[in-house]
Scaffold this motif. Structure first.
Motif, PDB file in Angstrom:
ATOM      1  N   VAL A  59       0.859  -1.192   0.000  1.00 53.84           N
ATOM      2  CA  VAL A  59       0.000   0.000   0.000  1.00 53.84           C
ATOM      3  C   VAL A  59       0.889   1.234   0.000  1.00 53.84           C
ATOM      4  O   VAL A  59       1.735   1.421   0.879  1.00 53.84           O
ATOM      5  N   THR A  60       0.725   2.040  -1.017  1.00 52.51           N
ATOM      6  CA  THR A  60       1.642   3.153  -1.228  1.00 52.51           C
ATOM      7  C   THR A  60       0.848   4.379  -1.668  1.00 52.51           C
ATOM      8  O   THR A  60      -0.383   4.408  -1.512  1.00 52.51           O
ATOM      9  N   TYR A  61       1.542   5.381  -2.164  1.00 49.78           N
ATOM     10  CA  TYR A  61       0.844   6.612  -2.531  1.00 49.78           C
ATOM     11  C   TYR A  61       1.614   7.323  -3.627  1.00 49.78           C
ATOM     12  O   TYR A  61       2.841   7.468  -3.553  1.00 49.78           O
ATOM     13  N   ARG A  62       0.899   7.755  -4.653  1.00 48.97           N
ATOM     14  CA  ARG A  62       1.573   8.503  -5.724  1.00 48.97           C
ATOM     15  C   ARG A  62       1.287   9.981  -5.529  1.00 48.97           C
ATOM     16  O   ARG A  62       0.140  10.373  -5.338  1.00 48.97           O
ATOM     17  N   TYR A  63       2.359  10.776  -5.565  1.00 50.56           N
ATOM     18  CA  TYR A  63       2.199  12.213  -5.306  1.00 50.56           C
ATOM     19  C   TYR A  63       1.733  12.966  -6.542  1.00 50.56           C
ATOM     20  O   TYR A  63       1.099  14.006  -6.444  1.00 50.56           O
ATOM     21  N   MET A  64       2.099  12.445  -7.697  1.00 52.04           N
ATOM     22  CA  MET A  64       1.787  13.151  -8.945  1.00 52.04           C
ATOM     23  C   MET A  64       0.452  12.665  -9.504  1.00 52.04           C
ATOM     24  O   MET A  64      -0.146  11.734  -8.974  1.00 52.04           O
ATOM     25  N   GLY A  65       0.034  13.250 -10.619  1.00 50.49           N
ATOM     26  CA  GLY A  65      -1.151  12.748 -11.296  1.00 50.49           C
ATOM     27  C   GLY A  65      -0.866  11.375 -11.897  1.00 50.49           C
ATOM     28  O   GLY A  65       0.274  10.908 -11.888  1.00 50.49           O
ATOM     29  N   HIS A  66      -1.905  10.751 -12.412  1.00 51.03           N
ATOM     30  CA  HIS A  66      -1.739   9.432 -13.030  1.00 51.03           C
ATOM     31  C   HIS A  66      -0.607   9.462 -14.066  1.00 51.03           C
ATOM     32  O   HIS A  66       0.252   8.603 -14.102  1.00 51.03           O
ATOM     33  N   SER A  67      -0.644  10.460 -14.929  1.00 53.55           N
ATOM     34  CA  SER A  67       0.487  10.694 -15.823  1.00 53.55           C
ATOM     35  C   SER A  67       0.739  12.188 -15.832  1.00 53.55           C
ATOM     36  O   SER A  67       0.003  12.952 -15.201  1.00 53.55           O
ATOM     37  N   MET A  68       1.769  12.602 -16.550  1.00 55.64           N
ATOM     38  CA  MET A  68       2.087  14.036 -16.590  1.00 55.64           C
ATOM     39  C   MET A  68       0.974  14.852 -17.242  1.00 55.64           C
ATOM     40  O   MET A  68       0.940  16.065 -17.096  1.00 55.64           O
ATOM     41  N   SER A  69       0.069  14.181 -17.960  1.00 54.49           N
ATOM     42  CA  SER A  69      -1.045  14.923 -18.570  1.00 54.49           C
ATOM     43  C   SER A  69      -2.203  15.125 -17.589  1.00 54.49           C
ATOM     44  O   SER A  69      -3.192  15.757 -17.930  1.00 54.49           O
ATOM     45  N   ASP A  70      -2.107  14.528 -16.406  1.00 55.40           N
ATOM     46  CA  ASP A  70      -3.222  14.595 -15.458  1.00 55.40           C
ATOM     47  C   ASP A  70      -2.835  15.426 -14.233  1.00 55.40           C
ATOM     48  O   ASP A  70      -1.679  15.429 -13.818  1.00 55.40           O
ATOM     49  N   PRO A  71      -3.820  16.092 -13.623  1.00 52.59           N
ATOM     50  CA  PRO A  71      -3.527  16.859 -12.412  1.00 52.59           C
ATOM     51  C   PRO A  71      -3.263  15.924 -11.228  1.00 52.59           C
ATOM     52  O   PRO A  71      -3.766  14.800 -11.191  1.00 52.59           O
ATOM     53  N   SER A  72      -2.476  16.401 -10.252  1.00 56.95           N
ATOM     54  CA  SER A  72      -2.153  15.548  -9.099  1.00 56.95           C
ATOM     55  C   SER A  72      -3.339  15.412  -8.161  1.00 56.95           C
ATOM     56  O   SER A  72      -3.423  14.487  -7.372  1.00 56.95           O
ATOM     57  N   HIS A  73      -4.262  16.327  -8.237  1.00 53.73           N
ATOM     58  CA  HIS A  73      -5.437  16.248  -7.378  1.00 53.73           C
ATOM     59  C   HIS A  73      -6.592  16.923  -8.111  1.00 53.73           C
ATOM     60  O   HIS A  73      -6.411  17.511  -9.168  1.00 53.73           O
ATOM     61  N   GLY A  74      -7.779  16.802  -7.534  1.00 49.17           N
ATOM     62  CA  GLY A  74      -8.949  17.366  -8.205  1.00 49.17           C
ATOM     63  C   GLY A  74     -10.169  16.587  -7.771  1.00 49.17           C
ATOM     64  O   GLY A  74     -10.450  16.479  -6.581  1.00 49.17           O
ATOM     65  N   VAL A  75     -10.842  16.001  -8.713  1.00 50.40           N
ATOM     66  CA  VAL A  75     -12.093  15.321  -8.395  1.00 50.40           C
ATOM     67  C   VAL A  75     -11.898  14.179  -7.407  1.00 50.40           C
ATOM     68  O   VAL A  75     -12.671  13.998  -6.487  1.00 50.40           O
ATOM     69  N   TYR A  76     -10.827  13.416  -7.575  1.00 53.20           N
ATOM     70  CA  TYR A  76     -10.716  12.171  -6.813  1.00 53.20           C
ATOM     71  C   TYR A  76      -9.969  12.268  -5.502  1.00 53.20           C
ATOM     72  O   TYR A  76     -10.027  11.373  -4.679  1.00 53.20           O
ATOM     73  N   ARG A  77      -9.198  13.340  -5.312  1.00 54.22           N
ATOM     74  CA  ARG A  77      -8.527  13.539  -4.028  1.00 54.22           C
ATOM     75  C   ARG A  77      -8.173  15.014  -3.903  1.00 54.22           C
ATOM     76  O   ARG A  77      -8.079  15.725  -4.910  1.00 54.22           O
ATOM     77  N   THR A  78      -7.972  15.449  -2.658  1.00 54.34           N
ATOM     78  CA  THR A  78      -7.717  16.874  -2.475  1.00 54.34           C
ATOM     79  C   THR A  78      -6.215  17.158  -2.434  1.00 54.34           C
ATOM     80  O   THR A  78      -5.412  16.253  -2.205  1.00 54.34           O
ATOM     81  N   LYS A  79      -5.916  18.418  -2.610  1.00 51.40           N
ATOM     82  CA  LYS A  79      -4.528  18.846  -2.508  1.00 51.40           C
ATOM     83  C   LYS A  79      -3.989  18.547  -1.114  1.00 51.40           C
ATOM     84  O   LYS A  79      -2.844  18.144  -0.934  1.00 51.40           O
ATOM     85  N   GLU A  80      -4.861  18.727  -0.116  1.00 48.98           N
ATOM     86  CA  GLU A  80      -4.450  18.482   1.268  1.00 48.98           C
ATOM     87  C   GLU A  80      -4.069  17.016   1.499  1.00 48.98           C
ATOM     88  O   GLU A  80      -3.121  16.716   2.226  1.00 48.98           O
ATOM     89  N   ASP A  81      -4.840  16.120   0.858  1.00 48.49           N
ATOM     90  CA  ASP A  81      -4.520  14.686   0.985  1.00 48.49           C
ATOM     91  C   ASP A  81      -3.094  14.422   0.514  1.00 48.49           C
ATOM     92  O   ASP A  81      -2.321  13.708   1.160  1.00 48.49           O
ATOM     93  N   VAL A  82      -2.791  15.004  -0.635  1.00 51.60           N
ATOM     94  CA  VAL A  82      -1.471  14.768  -1.217  1.00 51.60           C
ATOM     95  C   VAL A  82      -0.387  15.358  -0.321  1.00 51.60           C
ATOM     96  O   VAL A  82       0.607  14.691   0.005  1.00 51.60           O
ATOM     97  N   LEU A  83      -0.613  16.589   0.128  1.00 52.92           N
ATOM     98  CA  LEU A  83       0.396  17.248   0.974  1.00 52.92           C
ATOM     99  C   LEU A  83       0.593  16.496   2.285  1.00 52.92           C
ATOM    100  O   LEU A  83       1.712  16.350   2.766  1.00 52.92           O
ATOM    101  N   GLU A  84      -0.506  15.973   2.803  1.00 50.54           N
ATOM    102  CA  GLU A  84      -0.409  15.257   4.077  1.00 50.54           C
ATOM    103  C   GLU A  84       0.418  13.979   3.921  1.00 50.54           C
ATOM    104  O   GLU A  84       1.237  13.654   4.778  1.00 50.54           O
ATOM    105  N   HIS A  85       0.172  13.267   2.822  1.00 52.31           N
ATOM    106  CA  HIS A  85       0.970  12.063   2.595  1.00 52.31           C
ATOM    107  C   HIS A  85       2.446  12.407   2.455  1.00 52.31           C
ATOM    108  O   HIS A  85       3.304  11.745   3.025  1.00 52.31           O
ATOM    109  N   ARG A  86       2.729  13.452   1.703  1.00 53.75           N
ATOM    110  CA  ARG A  86       4.132  13.837   1.493  1.00 53.75           C
ATOM    111  C   ARG A  86       4.789  14.151   2.820  1.00 53.75           C
ATOM    112  O   ARG A  86       5.940  13.832   3.060  1.00 53.75           O
TER     113      ARG A  86
END
Lengths: 328, 359
Positions: free
Chosen positions: B260-287
């Motif tokens: 069980v892990t976590y990707r900080y970036m979007g699915h690919s470079m063409s996708d945003p790292s956060h948005g509909v499916y997770r919040t910016k805060e979620d990503v920052l918290e994991h980091r």
């Protein structure tokens, strides 16, 4: 020279190659204990054991991809599809993986794998079980495609396909598994991939046909010679990719007329490609437009009379040859 | 390892990395090597992201940033004969398996010095000499290939193993069942390693897989074991994979591991790292809370294996490698036009340009 059936010729090719090269293994549904749905692999389990003759679960993508992985690791798998209709479930591994890994790895990988099994119609199996797939696979750079019409070609070409270091799609034919013919006994007998053969010499019209269609073409040629005094040359490409177009072009330059026969559908069929090659390279030699005798632009029906109508049989080829000869 | 989501459904989350029991008896060199690989993968991909934004890298480019502990923990215990195969998020695995950073960056740039001469790109990285067998871009397609590598190992009666990385969404595709079934049926030495980064592109795992823990899928196959491990803890991953390697080598049994892990970036470079499916805060918290590199550095410092100056030294040497890779890629020529037609077939093949008389 022994007279043996098409299926026995294939069996001999497999047995001889497996004796020659311990890296060859077979995998497919019912190929081991059951001896093969069409008995092509008869007796091989007994001689070579389970690791080399393996019954697979009904999981076409899984065992086709397994073959690709084993080939990447240096083995030489021969994967049997009970029929090519079922290979639709595995086509990702053939088209997207086997055909492309060499290119996408910049030449690091070699894929010596053969995918084989019966292609085209059988008898009253209806649309899902009666398809000709040669144009599907021949479309793909990275694959070689073979479709033998006689026991001799079946043996010689299967041996070459197995020895080839590229993925080969080997299309057999259920209806001619029992067809008998002369096959050289010599274990070193092979037929190189990519060589057409003139199955019958003639002067008036070239008929290009592969696989089962060759037999209808030969039958038509006989009728045309006896009843209509037309001399037909039958050219069998044997390998669809790479296609030996030169033998076909030589024949067309001699006869100036051409009919192309195949069991598959007309739209985007193999004949469409052959017509393109002929018009580009032998345009000035043609005395009539090239025409094609194919299966219909319709799924294959179950009813006996309709199925019969869907085959490019001799009677239709006779009509087509008369048509390009302006003799209707 | 799990919590209830807003609809009361139990879902997996990447937990705060916890201290591994011990350092697995690894000596300093081994431990520092693992840290170095993780930092190299991180800095390399940060640079790749920059190069992508500058237009030097094209197409789809899927980054592994945040997931480094999985690749480092799983690949470092392998021997030369073992095989590694993965999907399209493949840069870190390729580097850790020994692909030269220059060849990797040049491949991303589409240059002749790339690992595939520029013909494969980000999703198709291969290093056959090191038994790194791709780099496969169709979800699920590489699992059957992995069992083929496993079949070849068995065929030759070798004690090698194959580690097959995959994303979480693979557990729902038919090839997953077909491959795990045959691996169990024929005792193939394959370690199926799910990198569960909680989202298949933008779809949360629990919205796609009808199972609580992905590793539970192992129970469908006799002889296969499955377990879940903290994929943000490199030592936990390594310990887990070592156990699976032992099962594969000694018992020839396949294993399903869910990291069980976590990707900080979007699915690919063409996708945003956060948005509909997770919040910016979620990503920052994991980091902030569960970063696998920070956690491993802390662990190694606590055990006095390294100090701050060691980290600085690693960072500097890694940055030099990354900088050189960019220079190498920029200076590597584009492939020759003739390369369009090479590497299609092994051996002779008729001229493919015959049908293009205008060329």
């Amino acid at each position: 020279m022994a007279v043996i059936a098409y299926r026995e010729a294939l069996n001999q090719a497999l047995r001889e190659e497996m004796r020659r090269d311990p890296d060859i293994f077979l995998m497919g549904e019912e190929i081991a204990e059951y001896d093969g749905a069409y008995k092509v692999t008869k007796g091989l389990l007994e001689e070579f054991g389970e690791m080399r003759v393996r019954d697979a679960p009904i999981a076409e993508m899984g065992f086709a991809g397994l073959g690709v992985g084993a080939a990447m690791a240096g083995l030489r798998p021969v994967i049997e599809f009970m029929t090519w209709n079922f290979a639709l479930l595995a086509i990702d591994e053939i088209v997207n993986t086997a055909a492309k890994l060499r290119y996408m790895s910049g030449g690091q990988l070699k894929l010596p794998i053969t995918f084989r099994g019966p292609n085209a119609g059988a008898i009253q199996l209806a649309a899902s079980h009666s398809q000709s797939f040669e144009s599907w696979y021949a479309y793909v750079p990275g694959l070689k495609v073979v479709a033998p019409s006689t026991p001799r070609d079946a043996k010689g070409l299967l041996k070459s396909a197995i020895r080839d270091d590229n993925p080969v799609v080997f299309l057999e034919n259920e209806v001619i598994y029992g067809l008998k013919g002369e096959v050289p006994d010599d274990e070193d007998f092979t037929i190189p991939l990519g060589q057409s053969e003139v199955k019958r010499s003639g002067d008036d019209v070239t008929v290009v046909a592969h696989a089962r269609s060759v037999h209808w073409a030969m039958e038509a040629a006989e009728i045309l010679a006896e009843k209509h005094d037309i001399s037909v040359e039958v050219v069998d490409p044997r390998t669809i990719r790479p296609l030996d177009i030169d033998t076909i072009l030589d024949s067309v330059r001699k006869t100036n007329r051409c009919v192309i026969v195949e069991e598959g559908h007309p739209f985007c069929g193999i004949g469409a490609q052959v017509v393109d090659d002929i018009q580009r390279e032998a345009f000035d030699y043609l005395d009539a437009p090239v025409i094609r005798v194919t299966g219909p632009d319709a799924p294959t029906p179950y009813a006996r009379n309709l199925e019969q109508l869907s085959l490019p049989q001799a009677e239709f080829i006779v009509q087509a040859v008369q048509h390009v000869s302006y003799l209707e | 390892m799990s919590r209830r989501n807003e609809r009361g459904k139990r879902v997996l989350v990447a937990t705060k990395a916890t201290e591994s029991d011990e350092l697995l008896g690894l000596d300093r060199d081994r431990l520092v090597e693992m840290l170095r690989w993780m930092i190299l993968a991180r800095r390399f991909e940060e640079k790749a992201a920059e190069m992508y934004q500058m237009g030097e890298i094209g197409g789809f480019c899927h980054l592994y940033i945040g997931q480094e502990a999985v690749a480092a923990g799983a690949i470092t215990p392998l021997g030369d004969d073992d095989y590694v195969i993965t999907a399209y998020r493949d840069h870190a695995q390729a580097l850790i398996r020994g692909l030269d950073a220059n060849a990797l960056m040049a491949e991303l740039f589409g240059r002749v010095g790339g690992s595939s001469g520029g013909k494969g790109g980000s999703m198709h990285i291969f290093n056959a000499a090191r038994h790194f067998m791709g780099g496969h871009a169709i979800v699920g397609s590489h699992l059957p290939i992995a069992i083929g590598l496993g079949y070849a190992i068995r065929y030759r009666d070798s004690d090698a193993v194959c580690v097959c990385f995959m994303g979480d969404s693979v557990v729902n595709i038919g090839a997953f069942n077909e491959s795990l079934n045959m691996a169990a049926l024929w005792d193939l030495p394959v370690i199926f390693l799910i990198e569960n980064n909680l989202f298949g592109m933008g779809t949360a795992v629990h919205r796609a897989a009808a199972v609580e823990k992905l590793a539970d899928r192992a129970c469908a196959y006799a002889g296969m074991e499955g377990w879940t491990v903290d994929g943000m803890d490199v030592l936990a991953v390594r310990k887990s994979v070592e156990r699976a390697i032992e099962r594969a080598r000694l018992e020839r049994k396949p294993t399903l591991i869910e990291a069980v892990t976590y990707r900080y970036m979007g699915h690919s470079m063409s996708d945003p790292s956060h948005g509909v499916y997770r919040t910016k805060e979620d990503v920052l918290e994991h980091r902030k809370k569960v970063d696998p590199i920070d956690h491993f550095v802390d662990t190694l410092k606590k055990h006095a294996v390294i100090d701050g100056s060691d980290v600085t030294q690693i960072e500097e040497s890694v940055m030099a490698i990354v900088a050189e890779s960019v220079e190498f890629a920029k200076n590597s020529p584009e492939p020759d036009p003739e390369a369009l037609y090479t590497d299609i077939y092994y051996g002779d093949y008729p001229d493919p340009k015959r049908r293009d008389p205008w060329r």
